[in-house]
Scaffold this motif. Structure first.
Motif, PDB file in Angstrom:
ATOM      1  N   SER A   1       0.835  -1.202   0.000  1.00  0.00           N
ATOM      2  CA  SER A   1       0.000   0.000   0.000  1.00  0.00           C
ATOM      3  C   SER A   1       0.872   1.255   0.000  1.00  0.00           C
ATOM      4  CB  SER A   1      -0.849  -0.069   1.284  1.00  0.00           C
ATOM      5  OG  SER A   1      -1.423   1.162   1.615  1.00  0.00           O
TER       6      SER A   1
ATOM      7  N   LEU B   1       3.106   4.427   0.223  1.00  0.00           N
ATOM      8  CA  LEU B   1       4.451   4.845  -0.188  1.00  0.00           C
ATOM      9  C   LEU B   1       5.326   3.648  -0.567  1.00  0.00           C
ATOM     10  CD1 LEU B   1       5.163   7.680   2.430  1.00  0.00           C
ATOM     11  CD2 LEU B   1       4.005   7.808   0.218  1.00  0.00           C
TER      12      LEU B   1
ATOM     13  N   ASP C   1       5.012  -7.427   2.969  1.00  0.00           N
ATOM     14  CA  ASP C   1       3.996  -6.760   3.797  1.00  0.00           C
ATOM     15  C   ASP C   1       3.350  -7.814   4.688  1.00  0.00           C
ATOM     16  OD1 ASP C   1       2.416  -3.808   3.307  1.00  0.00           O
ATOM     17  OD2 ASP C   1       1.338  -5.302   4.505  1.00  0.00           O
ATOM     18  N   ARG C   2       2.837  -7.364   5.827  1.00  0.00           N
ATOM     19  CA  ARG C   2       2.184  -8.350   6.698  1.00  0.00           C
ATOM     20  C   ARG C   2       0.808  -8.738   6.175  1.00  0.00           C
ATOM     21  NH1 ARG C   2       0.884  -5.052  12.274  1.00  0.00           N
ATOM     22  NH2 ARG C   2      -0.462  -3.471  11.377  1.00  0.00           N
TER      23      ARG C   2
ATOM     24  N   CYS D   1       4.902 -11.119   5.246  1.00  0.00           N
ATOM     25  CA  CYS D   1       5.870 -11.187   6.343  1.00  0.00           C
ATOM     26  C   CYS D   1       5.628 -10.018   7.290  1.00  0.00           C
ATOM     27  CB  CYS D   1       7.283 -11.119   5.765  1.00  0.00           C
ATOM     28  SG  CYS D   1       8.574 -10.702   6.954  1.00  0.00           S
ATOM     29  N   ASP D   2       5.570 -10.332   8.585  1.00  0.00           N
ATOM     30  CA  ASP D   2       5.477  -9.284   9.598  1.00  0.00           C
ATOM     31  C   ASP D   2       6.909  -8.890   9.972  1.00  0.00           C
ATOM     32  OD1 ASP D   2       5.296  -7.876  12.047  1.00  0.00           O
ATOM     33  OD2 ASP D   2       3.379  -8.833  12.489  1.00  0.00           O
ATOM     34  N   VAL D   3       7.243  -7.622   9.808  1.00  0.00           N
ATOM     35  CA  VAL D   3       8.642  -7.207  10.025  1.00  0.00           C
ATOM     36  C   VAL D   3       9.074  -7.305  11.493  1.00  0.00           C
ATOM     37  CG1 VAL D   3       8.776  -5.714   7.991  1.00  0.00           C
ATOM     38  CG2 VAL D   3       8.048  -4.735  10.179  1.00  0.00           C
TER      39      VAL D   3
ATOM     40  N   CYS E   1       9.414   0.734   4.430  1.00  0.00           N
ATOM     41  CA  CYS E   1       8.255   1.624   4.502  1.00  0.00           C
ATOM     42  C   CYS E   1       7.171   1.084   5.428  1.00  0.00           C
ATOM     43  CB  CYS E   1       7.656   1.836   3.114  1.00  0.00           C
ATOM     44  SG  CYS E   1       8.812   2.510   1.905  1.00  0.00           S
TER      45      CYS E   1
ATOM     46  N   ALA F   1      11.162   7.834   7.752  1.00  0.00           N
ATOM     47  CA  ALA F   1      10.817   8.481   9.027  1.00  0.00           C
ATOM     48  C   ALA F   1       9.538   9.285   8.794  1.00  0.00           C
ATOM     49  CB  ALA F   1      11.969   9.348   9.512  1.00  0.00           C
TER      50      ALA F   1
ATOM     51  N   TYR G   1       4.388   7.542  17.869  1.00  0.00           N
ATOM     52  CA  TYR G   1       4.766   7.672  16.456  1.00  0.00           C
ATOM     53  C   TYR G   1       6.006   8.566  16.330  1.00  0.00           C
ATOM     54  CZ  TYR G   1       4.125   8.318  11.410  1.00  0.00           C
ATOM     55  OH  TYR G   1       4.308   8.341  10.043  1.00  0.00           O
TER      56      TYR G   1
ATOM     57  N   LYS H   1       9.757   7.483  14.903  1.00  0.00           N
ATOM     58  CA  LYS H   1      10.330   8.114  13.712  1.00  0.00           C
ATOM     59  C   LYS H   1      11.592   8.912  14.060  1.00  0.00           C
ATOM     60  CE  LYS H   1       7.316   6.514  10.840  1.00  0.00           C
ATOM     61  NZ  LYS H   1       7.717   5.501   9.843  1.00  0.00           N
TER      62      LYS H   1
ATOM     63  N   GLY I   1       6.270  14.438   4.426  1.00  0.00           N
ATOM     64  CA  GLY I   1       5.285  15.310   5.066  1.00  0.00           C
ATOM     65  C   GLY I   1       3.925  14.658   4.931  1.00  0.00           C
TER      66      GLY I   1
ATOM     67  N   PHE J   1       1.242  12.821   2.729  1.00  0.00           N
ATOM     68  CA  PHE J   1       1.058  12.074   1.476  1.00  0.00           C
ATOM     69  C   PHE J   1      -0.289  11.387   1.456  1.00  0.00           C
ATOM     70  CE2 PHE J   1       5.372  13.087   0.902  1.00  0.00           C
ATOM     71  CZ  PHE J   1       5.646  12.938  -0.445  1.00  0.00           C
TER      72      PHE J   1
ATOM     73  N   THR K   1      -2.202   8.609   1.351  1.00  0.00           N
ATOM     74  CA  THR K   1      -2.173   7.144   1.501  1.00  0.00           C
ATOM     75  C   THR K   1      -3.155   6.780   2.625  1.00  0.00           C
ATOM     76  OG1 THR K   1      -0.560   7.043   3.279  1.00  0.00           O
ATOM     77  CG2 THR K   1       0.338   7.175   1.045  1.00  0.00           C
ATOM     78  N   PRO K   2      -3.423   5.472   2.795  1.00  0.00           N
ATOM     79  CA  PRO K   2      -4.359   5.079   3.864  1.00  0.00           C
ATOM     80  C   PRO K   2      -3.943   5.562   5.258  1.00  0.00           C
ATOM     81  CG  PRO K   2      -4.022   3.259   2.352  1.00  0.00           C
ATOM     82  CD  PRO K   2      -3.074   4.338   1.922  1.00  0.00           C
ATOM     83  N   ILE K   3      -2.639   5.631   5.540  1.00  0.00           N
ATOM     84  CA  ILE K   3      -2.206   6.021   6.890  1.00  0.00           C
ATOM     85  C   ILE K   3      -2.603   7.475   7.183  1.00  0.00           C
ATOM     86  CG2 ILE K   3       0.106   7.086   6.938  1.00  0.00           C
ATOM     87  CD1 ILE K   3       1.111   4.831   8.629  1.00  0.00           C
TER      88      ILE K   3
HETATM   89  N1  LIG Z   1       1.388   9.019   4.262  1.00  0.00           N
HETATM   90  C1  LIG Z   1       1.989   9.979   4.941  1.00  0.00           C
HETATM   91  O1  LIG Z   1       1.554  11.140   4.936  1.00  0.00           O
HETATM   92  C2  LIG Z   1       3.245   9.667   5.712  1.00  0.00           C
HETATM   93  C3  LIG Z   1       3.926  10.738   6.307  1.00  0.00           C
HETATM   94  C4  LIG Z   1       5.079  10.499   7.015  1.00  0.00           C
HETATM   95  C5  LIG Z   1       5.558   9.202   7.135  1.00  0.00           C
HETATM   96  N2  LIG Z   1       4.888   8.171   6.567  1.00  0.00           N
HETATM   97  C6  LIG Z   1       5.453   6.831   6.739  1.00  0.00           C
HETATM   98  O2  LIG Z   1       5.561   6.185   5.484  1.00  0.00           O
HETATM   99  C7  LIG Z   1       5.489   4.764   5.668  1.00  0.00           C
HETATM  100  C8  LIG Z   1       4.462   4.218   4.704  1.00  0.00           C
HETATM  101  O3  LIG Z   1       3.194   4.695   5.093  1.00  0.00           O
HETATM  102  P1  LIG Z   1       1.975   4.823   4.077  1.00  0.00           P
HETATM  103  O4  LIG Z   1       1.541   6.223   4.141  1.00  0.00           O
HETATM  104  O5  LIG Z   1       2.323   4.233   2.784  1.00  0.00           O
HETATM  105  O6  LIG Z   1       0.885   3.950   4.881  1.00  0.00           O
HETATM  106  P2  LIG Z   1       0.080   2.654   4.450  1.00  0.00           P
HETATM  107  O7  LIG Z   1      -0.775   2.313   5.609  1.00  0.00           O
HETATM  108  O8  LIG Z   1      -0.541   2.859   3.122  1.00  0.00           O
HETATM  109  O9  LIG Z   1       1.226   1.535   4.281  1.00  0.00           O
HETATM  110  C9  LIG Z   1       1.868   0.928   5.339  1.00  0.00           C
HETATM  111  C10 LIG Z   1       2.017  -0.547   5.003  1.00  0.00           C
HETATM  112  O10 LIG Z   1       2.814  -1.157   6.054  1.00  0.00           O
HETATM  113  C11 LIG Z   1       2.291  -2.435   6.300  1.00  0.00           C
HETATM  114  N3  LIG Z   1       2.668  -2.877   7.638  1.00  0.00           N
HETATM  115  C12 LIG Z   1       2.266  -2.374   8.822  1.00  0.00           C
HETATM  116  N4  LIG Z   1       2.799  -3.066   9.831  1.00  0.00           N
HETATM  117  C13 LIG Z   1       3.577  -4.031   9.263  1.00  0.00           C
HETATM  118  C14 LIG Z   1       4.386  -5.068   9.806  1.00  0.00           C
HETATM  119  N5  LIG Z   1       4.496  -5.270  11.119  1.00  0.00           N
HETATM  120  N6  LIG Z   1       5.068  -5.877   8.941  1.00  0.00           N
HETATM  121  C15 LIG Z   1       4.948  -5.698   7.618  1.00  0.00           C
HETATM  122  N7  LIG Z   1       4.181  -4.742   7.048  1.00  0.00           N
HETATM  123  C16 LIG Z   1       3.507  -3.920   7.875  1.00  0.00           C
HETATM  124  C17 LIG Z   1       0.777  -2.258   6.153  1.00  0.00           C
HETATM  125  O11 LIG Z   1       0.115  -3.501   5.950  1.00  0.00           O
HETATM  126  C18 LIG Z   1       0.693  -1.312   4.969  1.00  0.00           C
HETATM  127  O12 LIG Z   1       0.562  -2.014   3.754  1.00  0.00           O
HETATM  128  C19 LIG Z   1       5.127   4.543   7.138  1.00  0.00           C
HETATM  129  O13 LIG Z   1       6.300   4.202   7.849  1.00  0.00           O
HETATM  130  C20 LIG Z   1       4.605   5.890   7.585  1.00  0.00           C
HETATM  131  O14 LIG Z   1       4.806   6.083   8.959  1.00  0.00           O
HETATM  132  C21 LIG Z   1       3.732   8.366   5.855  1.00  0.00           C
END
Ligand SMILES: NC(=O)c1ccc[n+]([C@@H]2O[C@H](COP(=O)([O-])OP(=O)(O)OC[C@H]3O[C@@H](n4cnc5c(N)ncnc54)[C@H](O)[C@@H]3O)[C@@H](O)[C@H]2O)c1
Length: 254
Positions: A15, A17, A36-37, A56-58, A84, A146, A160, A164, A191, A193, A195-197
């Protein structure tokens, strides 16, 4: 480092980033394993972009080793590792119900920080044993993720921010440690983005950011994150540094 033909591992790649980074690496010619988990989603995502997906769970060290072995069996010895995988961790240190729940705090540290450290160190150990790829002696690269909250901790983002901040601090230390063996370490601090998070970010925080405090005045697109990852890999002078990818925004206290 030339990306074409290299084996790459991207975590959190089902998912957002991570998926965008996997896409960008594939477009640049890498053989990418998406980790991904969420086993089903990562399989679907990988199939859609013609790569392999591994559930895989990291936070599970044994599973991480198994995933790296599986990725290398198909794609060759890993040269690029992007981390990521992450979860949100909104909580106050002292809330209405009292001090923070330490289990909830630890869970965020476990996934965001320890999961990153586990994958990074296992990949780096393997990369350090490989033959150099070029005259500089580059053997591989790690890129961690981060967040700008690492530098401007917002109220309510407790665990969080801590997770980070630690990833940011580790960047130079890890780069220094791996330097003699030709492995670079970089961190991207995104900053806002789309995405679902980002659905976990309070609307008032988003409104505060999209209020002329950044340019361009919009969410970043995941593909822009993927593009930076590719640029970092290609430029050997980037090492031990954290790059903010944030359109110039600085977060307020809340
Ligand atoms: N989207 C933003 O605005 C933003 C901003 C700053 C930082 N980030 C960071 O970017 C990274 C990616 O986030 P995103 O926005 O793509 O979110 P997202 O939720 O779309 O993707 C995160 C992915 O990580 C996977 N995941 C979670 N725990 C896991 C584990 N234990 N083992 C394996 N996979 C696991 C989830 O299943 C998911 O597919 C994250 O570290 C997030 O903290 C995102």
């Amino acid at each position: 480092m030339k990306i074409d033909g290299l084996s790459a591992i991207v975590t959190g790649a089902a998912s957002g980033l991570g998926l965008a980074a996997a896409h960008a690496l594939r477009d640049a010619g890498a053989k990418v394993a998406l980790i991904d988990r969420d086993e089903e989603r990562v399989a679907r995502a990988a199939e859609a972009i013609g790569c392999i997906g591994i559930g895989c769970d990291v936070t599970d060290s044994v599973a991480v080793v198994r995933a790296l072995d599986a990725a290398e069996a198909t794609n060759g010895l890993v040269r690029i590792n992007m981390n990521c995988a992450g979860i949100p961790g909104g909580m106050r240190l002292v809330g209405r119900d009292g001090p923070v729940d330490m289990e909830a705090f630890a869970e965020v540290i476990n996934v965001n920080l320890l999961g990153t450290v586990s994958v990074m160190t296992k990949c780096a150990a393997r990369m350090m044993e490989l033959n150099p790829l070029n005259e500089d002696g580059e053997r591989g690269i790690i890129i961690n993720t981060a967040s700008i909250t690492a530098f401007e901790g917002q109220i309510g983002q407790g665990a969080y921010v801590a997770s980070k901040g630690a990833i940011a601090s580790l960047t130079l230390q890890a780069a220094r440690e791996f330097m003699p063996r030709g492995v670079r370490v970089m961190t991207i601090a995104p900053g806002l983005f789309r995405t679902p998070i980002a659905e976990h970010i309070p609307q008032e925080v988003i409104d505060g950011m999209l209020d002329g405090r950044m340019f361009p005045n919009r969410f970043g697109e995941p593909a822009e994150f993927g593009r930076l990852a590719v640029d970092i890999i290609r430029n050997p002078m980037l090492n031990g540094e954290i790059i903010r990818l944030d359109a110039g925004v600085r977060l307020q206290a809340r």
